[in-house]
Design an enzyme around this catalytic site. Structure first.
Site, PDB file in Angstrom:
ATOM      1  N   ASP A  91      72.975  -8.798  54.113  1.00 57.42           N
ATOM      2  CA  ASP A  91      71.705  -8.079  54.033  1.00 57.42           C
ATOM      3  C   ASP A  91      71.928  -6.837  53.175  1.00 57.42           C
ATOM      4  O   ASP A  91      72.855  -6.075  53.435  1.00 57.42           O
ATOM      5  CB  ASP A  91      71.241  -7.620  55.422  1.00 57.42           C
ATOM      6  CG  ASP A  91      70.687  -8.786  56.229  1.00 57.42           C
ATOM      7  OD1 ASP A  91      70.586  -9.904  55.685  1.00 57.42           O
ATOM      8  OD2 ASP A  91      70.348  -8.572  57.414  1.00 57.42           O
ATOM      9  N   ASP A 144      61.601 -20.520  58.220  1.00 58.37           N
ATOM     10  CA  ASP A 144      61.860 -19.914  59.529  1.00 58.37           C
ATOM     11  C   ASP A 144      61.055 -20.689  60.561  1.00 58.37           C
ATOM     12  O   ASP A 144      59.820 -20.655  60.541  1.00 58.37           O
ATOM     13  CB  ASP A 144      61.429 -18.440  59.539  1.00 58.37           C
ATOM     14  CG  ASP A 144      62.310 -17.581  58.630  1.00 58.37           C
ATOM     15  OD1 ASP A 144      63.366 -18.085  58.180  1.00 58.37           O
ATOM     16  OD2 ASP A 144      61.940 -16.428  58.366  1.00 58.37           O
TER      17      ASP A 144
END
Lengths: 257, 213
Positions: free
Chosen positions: A12, A131
Site C-alpha cells: 500500500d 471485491d
C-alpha cells in the site's frame, strides 16, 4: 512441468511512500518503495503490486515518480491499482513503467471503461480487481456479491456473473479479494476462489486473508488460483518469499525457485 | 553506438529501454525517426496487444518499410519481443487472419480453448507468468543462461515456425509447443519479456548488446 504459480507481494502506498513500512533486516528506512521493491525482487517475488491509497488527486504525481524509479531498477512485472479511473490514468502509469493496472471501483461505475481500456492498451495490462462478500446464509448454496468502498457498499451484482462479464469486456486477469477474509489472517475464501477460477478462462489472483503458508498452498490447490497475493505475512517478516515458495513447492506446486 | 527501441505506438517501450540501460553504457533511444533507426547499431522491435493493431501502427508510422529494409539487409542485430516476435512470421490467426512480415516461415496460432495440462487441469489463457524455456538450439544469446530457465510470458497467441533451424527456444503450455525464441542471421526474437524476467532476462539483453553476428 510448465507454468509456475506466482507469489505477489502487495504494497500500500500513500504519497509515494509504503504505508506501515516493511520489516526487512538491514533496511533502515523501510518505507522506501524502491528499496522494498528491490528486496522483494532479490527474494524472488514473481511480480509486485502497488495499491495507491493516496487520497488527493494532486498527490498522485508522487506515485507516478515512484513507479518510474522502481521500473528503472526492478525488472519484474509491476501492477499499479487504486484510483485508476480514466484511460489517461492508465497511460500515465504505463508510461511511468507499470506493466499492468488494476481497475476496481471505476469498473463497477462504468463497465464499458474496461472494454475501452482493453481495446486501447490490450487485455494483457488490464487487471480487474473484484471485491466480493458472501451474501448467502450458511444453510443456502453459497453466493457472493460485489462490494465497493472496502466492503461497505453493496452493489447487488453477483460475483461470478460479474467476473465473467469483466472477462468478456477484456480483462486479462482478475484480482479477487474476499472482503469477509481481508485482514482476518483466516485464509482465502476458497469457495469463492474456486467458483471464480472455474468460471473464467483468464488467470485469477487470490487475495484477502492470508495468515500462514498453508493458506497459500490451499489457495492454489483447493481454490484453483493462478497466483496468490499477500501483504502482511511478508512485510512484517513472519515469512519470507523464498520460504513461501519452498513450502508451496514441497506441497507439489510448481514454483519459480 | 546506439541501440534504438522502435517506437510505433505499441508496447511498453520504457521498460525495454530501462532494462537495456541497466545492462549497457551504450546510448539507448526510443524512436520512430527513420534517420535514427538507420543510424543505430542495434534495433529492438517490441510489441504488445493485438497484432492487427501492431501491424497497422507499424504501417501507419512508416516504420514497416524500415524494418523490412533492416531484415532484408541482414546486417544489423535486431531483437523482437512478444508481438515483435510474432510479427516476423508469415501470418497470424488473430483477428481472423493478419498478414505479418514474412521474415521467418510459419504461423502465429491461438492457444486452443479448454487447454489442459497432463493431469487434466484447465490452463488459463492468456499464458501469463514464468515458464521454462528449453534451449532447442545453441545461440550466443543463451550465453550464461541455464537451459530450462524461467522467463515471464504474457500472450494468447504463439509462434509456430515451420523450419526447425529457425527455432532456438521452446516452451510447453498444455499440448502447445510455443516457439519461445526464433531467429535467423542477425535477428533473434522471443515471445517472453526479457525486460521483465529478472536476472535471466537482463542476461539475455546483455548478450544481445554484446552480440556480433
Amino acid at each position: 512441468m510448465g507454468l509456475a504459480k506466482r507469489i505477489i507481494p502487495c504494497l500500500d502506498v500513500d504519497g509515494g511512500r509504503v504505508v506501515k513500512g516493511v520489516n526487512f533486516v538491514g533496511i533502515r528506512d523501510a518505507g522506501d518503495p524502491v528499496e522494498i521493491a528491490k528486496r522483494y525482487n532479490q527474494q524472488g517475488a514473481d511480480e509486485i503490486t502497488f495499491l495507491d491509497i493516496t487520497a488527493s488527486h494532486e498527490d498522485r504525481g508522487t506515485t507516478v515518480d515512484m513507479v518510474e524509479r522502481i521500473a528503472g531498477e526492478v525488472f519484474i512485472p509491476l501492477t499499479v491499482g487504486g484510483g485508476i479511473r480514466t484511460c489517461d490514468d492508465i497511460r500515465t502509469m504505463l508510461n511511468a513503467g507499470a506493466d499492468k493496472v488494476s481497475i476496481n471501483t471505476a469498473a463497477v461505475h462504468d463497465p464499458d471503461f474496461v472494454y475501452e481500456a482493453a481495446q486501447r492498451f490490450g487485455s494483457q495490462c488490464i487487471v480487474v480487481a473484484i471485491d466480493a462478500k458472501r451474501v448467502s446464509q450458511s444453510s443456502e448454496a453459497p453466493r457472493w456479491e460485489i462490494f465497493t468502498h472496502g466492503g461497505r457498499n453493496a452493489t447487488g451484482l453477483d460475483a461470478i456473473e460479474w467476473a465473467q462479464n469483466m472477462v468478456a469486456l477484456g480483462a486479462g486477469e482478475l484480482l479477487l479479494t474476499s472482503m469477509d477474509r481481508d485482514g482476518t489472517k483466516a485464509g482465502f475464501d476458497l469457495g469463492l476462489t474456486h467458483a471464480i477460477s472455474e468460471a473464467v478462462a483468464v488467470p485469477v489472483i487470490a487475495s484477502g486473508g492470508v495468515g500462514n503458508l498453508d493458506h497459500l498452498v490451499a489457495g492454489v490447490k483447493e481454490g484453483g488460483a493462478d497466483a496468490v497475493l499477500a501483504a502482511s505475512i511478508f512485510h512484517f517478516g513472519e515469512h519470507s518469499i523464498p520460504d513461501a515458495k519452498r513450502y508451496m513447492a514441497e506441497h507439489g506446486i510448481e514454483m519459480r525457485l | 553506438m546506439t541501440i534504438a527501441v522502435i517506437d510505433y505506438g505499441m508496447g511498453n517501450l520504457h521498460s525495454v529501454a530501462k532494462a537495456l540501460e541497466h545492462v549497457t553504457h551504450e546510448h539507448v533511444v526510443v524512436t520512430r525517426d527513420a534517420r535514427r533507426i538507420r543510424g543505430a547499431t542495434r534495433l529492438v522491435l517490441p510489441g504488445q496487444g493485438a497484432i492487427r493493431d501492431c501491424m497497422a501502427e507499424l504501417e501507419r508510422s512508416e516504420v514497416k518499410g524500415l524494418v523490412q529494409e533492416v531484415l532484408a539487409d541482414a546486417e544489423k542485430p535486431l531483437l523482437g519481443i512478444c508481438v515483435g516476435e510474432q510479427m516476423l512470421l508469415d501470418d497470424s490467426e488473430e483477428n481472423d487472419g493478419i498478414a505479418c512480415l514474412g521474415f521467418i516461415p510459419g504461423k502465429v496460432r491461438r492457444f486452443k480453448h479448454d487447454l489442459r495440462d497432463s493431469q487434466g487441469h484447465r490452463l488459463k489463457v492468456p499464458h501469463m507468468g514464468w515458464n521454462r524455456v528449453h534451449q532447442y538450439h545453441p545461440h550466443p544469446l543463451w550465453d550464461g543462461i541455464d537451459d530450462g530457465e524461467r522467463f515471464y510470458f504474457v500472450h494468447s497467441y504463439y509462434v509456430d515456425a515451420t523450419e526447425d533451424a529457425s527455432v532456438f527456444g521452446k516452451t510447453e503450455y498444455g499440448d502447445a509447443q510455443v516457439h519461445a525464441a526464433i531467429g535467423r542471421g542477425p535477428v533473434f526474437a522471443v515471445q517472453f519479456h526479457p525486460e521483465k524476467s529478472a536476472g535471466a532476462g537482463l542476461r539475455l539483453l546483455e548478450n544481445f548488446v554484446n552480440w556480433e553476428p
